[in-house]
Design a protein around this motif. Structure first.
Motif, mmCIF file in Angstrom:
data_model
loop_
_atom_site.group_PDB
_atom_site.id
_atom_site.type_symbol
_atom_site.label_atom_id
_atom_site.label_comp_id
_atom_site.label_asym_id
_atom_site.label_seq_id
_atom_site.Cartn_x
_atom_site.Cartn_y
_atom_site.Cartn_z
ATOM 1 N N ILE A 1 0.840 -1.207 0.000
ATOM 2 C CA ILE A 1 0.000 0.000 0.000
ATOM 3 C C ILE A 1 0.871 1.250 0.000
ATOM 4 N N ARG A 2 1.949 1.232 0.810
ATOM 5 C CA ARG A 2 2.842 2.397 0.861
ATOM 6 C C ARG A 2 3.457 2.661 -0.517
ATOM 7 N N ARG A 3 3.786 1.582 -1.228
ATOM 8 C CA ARG A 3 4.367 1.727 -2.560
ATOM 9 C C ARG A 3 3.358 2.381 -3.515
ATOM 10 N N GLU A 4 2.106 1.902 -3.446
ATOM 11 C CA GLU A 4 1.058 2.481 -4.303
ATOM 12 C C GLU A 4 0.828 3.951 -3.973
ATOM 13 N N LEU A 5 0.818 4.249 -2.667
ATOM 14 C CA LEU A 5 0.590 5.627 -2.239
ATOM 15 C C LEU A 5 1.722 6.546 -2.688
ATOM 16 N N LYS A 6 2.927 6.018 -2.718
ATOM 17 C CA LYS A 6 4.076 6.809 -3.157
ATOM 18 C C LYS A 6 3.903 7.210 -4.628
ATOM 19 N N GLU A 7 3.397 6.276 -5.439
ATOM 20 C CA GLU A 7 3.154 6.570 -6.846
ATOM 21 C C GLU A 7 2.081 7.652 -7.003
ATOM 22 N N VAL A 8 1.013 7.523 -6.193
ATOM 23 C CA VAL A 8 -0.066 8.519 -6.243
ATOM 24 C C VAL A 8 0.462 9.876 -5.799
ATOM 25 N N GLU A 9 1.308 9.867 -4.755
ATOM 26 C CA GLU A 9 1.868 11.110 -4.224
ATOM 27 C C GLU A 9 2.753 11.792 -5.268
ATOM 28 N N GLN A 10 3.528 10.998 -6.009
ATOM 29 C CA GLN A 10 4.379 11.570 -7.058
ATOM 30 C C GLN A 10 3.538 12.233 -8.145
ATOM 31 N N HIS A 11 2.409 11.600 -8.491
ATOM 32 C CA HIS A 11 1.492 12.192 -9.465
ATOM 33 C C HIS A 11 0.920 13.502 -8.925
ATOM 34 N N ARG A 12 0.569 13.502 -7.630
ATOM 35 C CA ARG A 12 0.025 14.706 -6.987
ATOM 36 C C ARG A 12 1.069 15.827 -6.996
ATOM 37 N N GLN A 13 2.318 15.464 -6.731
ATOM 38 C CA GLN A 13 3.391 16.458 -6.738
ATOM 39 C C GLN A 13 3.568 17.080 -8.126
ATOM 40 N N ARG A 14 3.467 16.236 -9.164
ATOM 41 C CA ARG A 14 3.583 16.760 -10.542
ATOM 42 C C ARG A 14 2.452 17.734 -10.849
ATOM 43 N N THR A 15 1.245 17.387 -10.389
ATOM 44 C CA THR A 15 0.089 18.269 -10.602
ATOM 45 C C THR A 15 0.285 19.590 -9.868
ATOM 46 N N ARG A 16 0.789 19.502 -8.608
ATOM 47 C CA ARG A 16 1.040 20.710 -7.817
ATOM 48 C C ARG A 16 2.086 21.585 -8.506
ATOM 49 N N GLN A 17 3.145 20.943 -8.981
ATOM 50 C CA GLN A 17 4.230 21.668 -9.642
ATOM 51 C C GLN A 17 3.716 22.387 -10.890
ATOM 52 N N GLN A 18 2.830 21.696 -11.606
ATOM 53 C CA GLN A 18 2.237 22.274 -12.815
ATOM 54 C C GLN A 18 1.440 23.532 -12.469
ATOM 55 N N ARG A 19 0.644 23.432 -11.384
ATOM 56 C CA ARG A 19 -0.159 24.586 -10.965
ATOM 57 C C ARG A 19 0.738 25.735 -10.542
ATOM 58 N N ASN A 20 1.839 25.390 -9.820
ATOM 59 C CA ASN A 20 2.766 26.439 -9.376
ATOM 60 C C ASN A 20 3.444 27.116 -10.554
ATOM 61 N N GLU A 21 3.846 26.313 -11.548
ATOM 62 C CA GLU A 21 4.515 26.868 -12.732
ATOM 63 C C GLU A 21 3.568 27.763 -13.523
ATOM 64 N N GLN A 22 2.302 27.399 -13.510
ATOM 65 C CA GLN A 22 1.308 28.197 -14.236
ATOM 66 C C GLN A 22 0.849 29.415 -13.432
ATOM 67 N N GLN A 23 1.431 29.572 -12.233
ATOM 68 C CA GLN A 23 1.117 30.709 -11.368
ATOM 69 C C GLN A 23 -0.374 30.767 -10.998
ATOM 70 N N VAL A 24 -0.971 29.599 -10.829
ATOM 71 C CA VAL A 24 -2.377 29.556 -10.420
ATOM 72 C C VAL A 24 -2.486 29.943 -8.951
ATOM 73 N N TYR A 25 -3.404 30.859 -8.649
ATOM 74 C CA TYR A 25 -3.639 31.258 -7.253
ATOM 75 C C TYR A 25 -4.486 30.179 -6.593
ATOM 76 N N GLN A 26 -3.982 29.633 -5.473
ATOM 77 C CA GLN A 26 -4.640 28.485 -4.847
ATOM 78 C C GLN A 26 -5.172 28.829 -3.449
ATOM 79 N N ILE A 27 -6.437 28.504 -3.252
ATOM 80 C CA ILE A 27 -7.097 28.732 -1.959
ATOM 81 C C ILE A 27 -7.439 27.373 -1.351
#
Length: 414
Positions: free
Chosen positions: A172-198
């Motif tokens: 489960i930890r291994r699966e969660l790590k993969e999901v977390e990496q995907h989440r990090q990529r999405t976050r990075q994308q939003r940050n690069e696009q300068q999206v204002y996040q609430i």
């Protein structure tokens, strides 16, 4: 229709917990109801300290056993974490299924999880909690999947082989790590696009999902229940001026949130660490409002969120006397998510914080730069656009994130 289990609640007040004991017991009752239980009775005791074997004393234990027989109780719920040994001793003495507050919360989370990540996180938390408590095929194991405290999003029956449980947890930890990496990529994308996040944070059942629906028409699940929202939900929201931002709803905080859940949901709650603004939603009508406020503030400290700008949103104004209301946290706005008129009031308060924290800009645009003007409307808080006839130019004023294209262009023009 699912049969409601008849439950009895047990709590011990000591010098260490006396300040929030009454609120904690009321919360336990609400948790039991959320888990589809019916509270038949509760037993409370004042002691200098917990009994190291049974939490309550021998006399209270016998009183509890008699009440269980008399009231046909299905389940005993202790308002304190039970060690594996305590749980076994108490169950043997009462001859009745017994769980603690942590197991109850885990059960509710298991019912609420919808996404793959949410289900994995709950299953991991349940396994971590159950692992030291699995000692052969006892009474508890025999009712797995059969009621409160035994539900799980994955397997309905826990394997008793500890080696297999360890293997499952690693998987489960291994699966969660993969999901977390995907989440990090999405976050990075939003940050690069300068999206204002609430981000919406707050005590469970404070009305975060209702507020999200008020602002964005997101159709998030809203119910007068503890932990109505479990999986984080991010929605786009366009302010009246055209500024596009995102709003993320998160799981509600609660007193004594199980450490297993803080660990398991760390990556989910990490979403809040990348926010530009947090809306701390508080139930203004809650009897123990200040206790709830302090619980959230402490968890915000633990999650390193206190450096992020915060607007306190006192919600449920329709349930209080507004003239008598005294805020304890600032800056704040008092609204009712059920009242459409509160939407403008909330937007005004959010924009006020934005103007304080974002960087102001003034840009001069040529008449043929209409597309850039549209981009400013969408990506910044554009407050005015004036066309100067003599110079044949637009003067745009607004507020933007520090490294946005609007700020970069303004600095280049200097």
């Amino acid at each position: 229709m699912v049969k409601k289990e008849r439950v009895i609640l047990v709590g011990v007040q000591t010098p260490e917990n006396h300040h929030n004991f009454a609120e904690s017991m009321l919360e336990l009752k609400n948790l039991a109801q959320t888990a589809n239980g019916t509270m038949i009775s509760s037993i409370e005791q004042n002691r200098e300290q917990f009994d190291h074997q049974t939490i309550i004393g021998k006399g209270k234990l016998e009183e509890l056993r008699q009440t269980i027989d008399k009231e046909a109780i299905d389940l005993v719920i202790f308002n304190h974490e039970l060690t594996p040994r305590q749980g076994q001793i108490i169950e043997d003495a009462l001859e009745a299924p017994t769980i603690d507050r942590i197991q109850l919360i885990l059960d509710i989370f298991a019912k609420r999880a919808r996404s793959k990540e949410g289900k994995l996180q709950v299953e991991l938390a349940q396994l971590e909690y159950s692992f030291p408590r699995i000692i052969g095929q006892g009474k508890t194991l025999s009712r797995l999947g059969g009621g409160i405290g035994t539900r799980g999003p994955g397997e309905t029956k826990l394997e008793t082989d500890r080696r297999l449980i360890r293997k499952k947890m690693t998987s489960i930890r291994r699966e969660l790590k993969e999901v977390e990496q995907h989440r990090q990529r999405t976050r990075q994308q939003r940050n690069e696009q300068q999206v204002y996040q609430i981000g919406l944070v707050g005590y469970t059942n404070s009305g975060k999902s209702t507020l999200l629906n008020l602002l964005t028409s997101a159709d998030a699940y809203e119910e007068n229940q503890l932990f109505a929202t479990l999986d984080p939900l991010t929605k786009k929201w366009r302010l009246p001026e055209g500024f596009e931002v995102t709003i993320t709803d998160t799981v509600g905080f609660i007193q004594d949130l199980p450490t297993q859940l803080i660990d398991a949901f760390h990556s989910t709650l990490e979403e809040s660490q990348n926010m530009d603004l947090l809306l701390h939603v508080i139930d203004a009508s809650a009897e123990n409002r200040q206790q709830q406020e302090q619980t959230v503030l402490k968890l915000m400290d633990d999650l390193q969120l206190r450096q992020i700008p915060v607007l306190v949103v006192y919600n449920k104004a329709d349930l209080i006397d507004k003239e008598q209301f005294v805020p304890t946290l600032f800056p704040y706005v008092l609204v009712s998510a059920k009242d459409p008129a509160s939407k403008d009031k909330l937007i005004e308060a959010i924009q006020s914080i934005m103007k304080e924290k974002l960087q102001p800009y003034t840009l001069v645009l040529a008449p043929d730069e209409g597309r850039l003007l549209e981009k400013l409307k969408q990506n910044t808080l554009l407050v005015s656009t004036d066309f100067e006839e003599e110079k044949q130019q637009y003067v745009a004023k607004g507020f933007a994130k520090e490294h946005s294209f609007a700020i970069t262009r303004m600095e280049q023009a200097k």
